[in-house]
Design a protein around this motif. Structure first.
Motif, mmCIF file in Angstrom:
data_model
loop_
_atom_site.group_PDB
_atom_site.id
_atom_site.type_symbol
_atom_site.label_atom_id
_atom_site.label_comp_id
_atom_site.label_asym_id
_atom_site.label_seq_id
_atom_site.Cartn_x
_atom_site.Cartn_y
_atom_site.Cartn_z
ATOM 1 N N ASP A 75 0.801 -1.217 0.000
ATOM 2 C CA ASP A 75 0.000 0.000 0.000
ATOM 3 C C ASP A 75 0.839 1.274 0.000
ATOM 4 N N ARG A 79 -0.886 4.958 -0.603
ATOM 5 C CA ARG A 79 -0.810 6.050 0.382
ATOM 6 C C ARG A 79 -0.174 7.307 -0.204
ATOM 7 N N LYS A 80 0.714 7.140 -1.182
ATOM 8 C CA LYS A 80 1.339 8.296 -1.827
ATOM 9 C C LYS A 80 0.432 8.930 -2.879
ATOM 10 N N SER A 84 -5.379 10.874 2.352
ATOM 11 C CA SER A 84 -5.731 9.961 3.452
ATOM 12 C C SER A 84 -7.243 9.830 3.637
ATOM 13 N N LEU A 87 -8.589 6.943 1.448
ATOM 14 C CA LEU A 87 -8.027 5.597 1.610
ATOM 15 C C LEU A 87 -9.061 4.532 1.986
ATOM 16 N N ARG A 91 -9.601 1.284 -0.282
ATOM 17 C CA ARG A 91 -9.485 -0.059 0.310
ATOM 18 C C ARG A 91 -10.724 -0.893 -0.003
#
Length: 165
Positions: A75, A79-80, A84, A87, A91
């Protein structure tokens, strides 16, 4: 109701893992003992049965690892690339793709089980399909674990990364 059904399924899965692993270890140890002890003859069936039981062990263990999110994930780039706040959605999409692949594999492997129902293993008069049946069952169990994560965000039967006692 759902909690009790899940608890029963989880207990059966864990009991099967412990039972199969214990059988493999015990049979393997006895096979080694008998092979190197004069006057004893090893089991003719142990190698084949242990190999086939490994299939059950792998797929039941994989479904248990899915429950605790124990499968390897890469991941770093996710994440980059994504903020956030997005996410959890990313997911869920990732888990949805995984669920689709698991359902596809379950259907294909179930077809294989049906096509090998009359094929017997060499050691006993047991259909090899009973051992291949671990693949669709394991895929369905993993699908259920991931589906719970998609619906609830995290697994509803795990508290802070650990199973309840």
């Amino acid at each position: 109701m759902l909690v009790s059904l899940y608890g029963i399924m989880d207990w059966i899965r864990k009991a099967l893992i412990v039972g199969i692993f214990s059988f493999i270890v015990t049979t393997g140890a006895l096979e080694i003992f008998f092979r190197y002890t004069p006057g004893f003859q090893g089991f003719g069936w142990s190698d084949e049965i242990m190999r086939y039981l490994d299939i059950w062990l792998v797929f039941l263990g994989a479904s248990l690892a899915a429950k605790t999110n124990g499968h390897m994930a890469m991941d770093f780039f996710v994440r980059k690339l994504f903020p956030s706040r997005t996410l959890p959605g990313v997911r869920r999409v990732s888990l949805g793709i995984t669920c689709g692949a698991l359902l596809f594999l379950a259907v294909i492997s179930f077809q294989k089980v049906l096509s090998t129902w009359n094929v017997m293993i060499q050691a006993f008069d047991i259909p090899i399909a009973l051992f291949y049946f671990a693949i669709p069952i394991g895929c369905v169990l993993m699908f259920l674990e991931y589906l719970l994560m998609i619906i609830y965000g995290d697994h509803p039967f795990i508290v802070s990364g650990k199973e309840p006692a």
